[in-house]
Design an enzyme around this catalytic site. Structure first.
Site, PDB file in Angstrom:
ATOM      1  N   ASP A 228       2.103   6.513  -0.397  1.00 47.45           N
ATOM      2  CA  ASP A 228       3.260   7.160  -1.020  1.00 47.45           C
ATOM      3  C   ASP A 228       2.948   8.628  -1.227  1.00 47.45           C
ATOM      4  OD1 ASP A 228       4.439   4.689  -1.221  1.00 47.45           O
ATOM      5  OD2 ASP A 228       4.580   4.673  -3.401  1.00 47.45           O
TER       6      ASP A 228
ATOM      7  N   TRP B 274       5.086  -2.267   7.076  1.00 48.60           N
ATOM      8  CA  TRP B 274       4.150  -3.128   7.791  1.00 48.60           C
ATOM      9  C   TRP B 274       2.836  -2.411   8.110  1.00 48.60           C
ATOM     10  CZ3 TRP B 274       6.085  -5.593  13.037  1.00 48.60           C
ATOM     11  CH2 TRP B 274       5.019  -6.259  13.677  1.00 48.60           C
TER      12      TRP B 274
ATOM     13  N   ASP C 151       9.356  -3.452   1.286  1.00 56.24           N
ATOM     14  CA  ASP C 151       8.001  -3.116   0.848  1.00 56.24           C
ATOM     15  C   ASP C 151       7.043  -4.275   1.158  1.00 56.24           C
ATOM     16  OD1 ASP C 151       6.092  -1.452  -0.277  1.00 56.24           O
ATOM     17  OD2 ASP C 151       7.358  -0.944  -2.001  1.00 56.24           O
TER      18      ASP C 151
END
Ligand SMILES: *[C@@H]1O[C@H](CO)[C@@H](O)[C@H](O)[C@H]1NC(C)=O
Ligand SMILES: *[C@@H]1O[C@H](CO)[C@@H](O)[C@H](O)[C@H]1NC(C)=O
Ligand SMILES: *[C@@H]1O[C@H](CO)[C@@H](O)[C@H](O)[C@H]1NC(C)=O
Ligand SMILES: CC(=O)N[C@H]1CO[C@H](CO)[C@@H](O)[C@@H]1O
Length: 444
Positions: free
Chosen positions: A221, A188, A155
């Site tokens: 997300d 990234w 993450d």
């Protein structure tokens, strides 16, 4: 010596060579369903713990998911102790919730024919405040190898985004130096896009990211509501048409639109089907994030559809794109491995030349019943070098042949729904008489 350094640098730039993710990885991931629940006294059945992952892994076997290809069991944030081991400096699993440690769990999964994925962060701490990899890349990569971890999601919280182009490749080199092939999942581009690039896609997807990561998250997300999924689909529609994102995908390296939320409360069945069908067009990793103890059988049927999984896992690894976008509907296409008779040789066929394509017709409206959507291969497929006058169609959701068609194909698609088709170019001169006969009888 300089020469060999230079050569290894060049090789490093060319591609990530850990042998993994030749097709998009498939498995299960705890995040959307179980988040960071660490209170096992109050929530013994759903806290992040050894028993949660073992229970879900066993269900993956029992429900036929492992057989279908879902082999990764991915632990997400909140698995670790808040402090590292004071003597060795190593990460440690939470002693109460993972009493036997991570190596024990990976041994269990391996004996079940499955793989273990773990979670970490490129910065000083994870998003939920557990220790990050910053400053300890080599030690942490070696620890993952020692625990026989198969995949690591890294993450991007609590880190300097301007350094991602240095830190992510550095951690990748540490993984490589560990000697164990570990699937490298990066965040990234995700944070970069959000904070730095105002959603413009820079070409470092093709100049850095795909050479470093096996999969990478491009966008927010995903959550249960359909709204969250449509935002991601919109992003893929607008940014993927034959451009940077599509070129970045291929065997060993794939864009990641995040988890499958199929099987959770909040989506209709046709919305769940649309997510699954589009994730196949996207050549996306397929990570289920639902509680397999309570997953509805209809959702399981969607996840186990062999023909749609085969589209997702097609060996060419070519990501599909949106071929036509209208406010009320969209047409998506993805090139698949051609039939043997039209293609021979070991090199992949030139882009656009295949006689087999997956097609998704998406009705974007959530009201007003069904819409008649027309697919026209001559218009919607990229190459004009082939005669697409005649083609056969198979409905992959129903598992039903829809016969031979000429020039166009129209189908009624319900609101918030989609049709998932496999189309194949047919040459009427060479098509066998028997086959033609059986096709026309199906059509009639
Ligand atoms: C490390 O990288 C080299 C060069 O790309 C590759 O040949 C090797 O298989 C990699 N090893 C692991 C463990 O990923
Ligand atoms: C890394 O990204 C930063 C910030 O965007 C940029 O200034 C720097 O030149 C990049 N470095 C490399 C090696 O690409
Ligand atoms: C759908 O549209 C096509 C092309 O305009 C038309 O030929 C067909 O009859 C329509 N089908 C239905 C069920 O309306
Ligand atoms: C370059 C480009 O087309 N960027 C688009 C990517 O998707 C976002 C979100 O849908 C759009 O706002 C960008 O314009």
């Amino acid at each position: 010596m300089f020469l060999s350094l230079f050569i290894s640098f060049l090789q490093g730039v060319q591609s990530l060579d850990n042998g993994l993710a030749r097709t998009p990885p498939m498995g299960w991931l705890s995040w959307e369903r179980f988040g960071c629940q660490t209170n096992c006294e109050r929530f013994p059945d759903s806290c992040i713990s050894e028993s949660l992952y073992l229970t879900q892994a066993e269900l993956m076997v029992d429900l036929g998911l492992r057989e279908a290809g879902y082999v990764y069991v991915n632990i997400d944030d909140c698995w670790a102790e808040k402090e590292r081991d004071p003597n060795s400096g190593k990460l440690m699993a939470d002693k109460k919730r993972f009493p036997h440690g991570i190596k024990h769990l990976s041994d269990m999964f391996h004996s079940m024919g499955m793989k273990l994925g773990l979670y970490g962060d490129i910065g000083s701490a994870t998003c939920e405040g557990y220790p990050g990899f910053e400053g300890t890349f080599d030690l942490d990569a070696d620890t993952l190898a020692e625990w026989e971890v198969d995949s690591i999601k890294v993450d991007a919280c609590n880190a300097d985004e301007d350094l991602f182009n240095t830190t992510y490749p550095q951690f990748g080199r540490a993984l490589n130096a560990s000697g164990r092939s570990i699937l490298y999942s990066c965040s990234w581009p995700n944070d970069y896009y959000e904070r730095r690039h105002h959603w413009e896609i820079p070409d470092y997807l093709n100049n850095g990211i795909k050479q470093t990561c096996n999969i990478w998250r491009n966008y927010f997300d995903l959550h249960d509501p359909w709204d969250s999924i449509t935002k991601t689909i919109d992003f893929w529609a607008r940014n993927s048409s034959m451009d940077v994102m599509v070129r970045a995908a291929g065997p060993g390296h794939f864009n990641d639109p995040d988890m499958l939320v199929i099987g959770n409360p909040g989506l209709s069945l046709s919305e769940q089907q649309t997510q699954f069908s589009l994730w196949a067009i996207f050549s996306a990793p397929l990570f289920i994030s639902a509680d397999l103890r309570t997953i509805p059988p209809e959702s399981l049927t969607i996840l186990l559809n062999k023909e749609i999984i085969a589209v997702n896992q097609d060996a060419l690894g070519r990501q599909g794109w949106c071929a036509e976008e209208k406010p009320l509907w969209r047409i998506w296409v993805r090139e698949l491995t051609p039939t043997k008779s039209t293609f021979s040789g070991n090199d992949p066929p030139p882009p656009g030349s295949s006689d087999r394509w997956a097609v998704v017709l998406e009705n974007r409206q959530s009201i007003f019943h069904s819409r008649n959507i027309t697919f026209n291969p001559t218009r919607h497929l990229p190459t004009k070098a082939f005669n697409w006058n005649h083609f056969s169609i198979r409905n992959l959701v129903e598992g039903q042949d829809l016969g031979l068609h000429t020039n166009t194909f129209s189908i009624l698609v319900d609101e918030s729904s989609s049709a998932t088709l496999l189309i194949r170019r047919e040459d009427l001169n060479t098509i066998s008489r028997t086959r033609r006969k059986s096709m026309s009888s199906i059509k009639a």
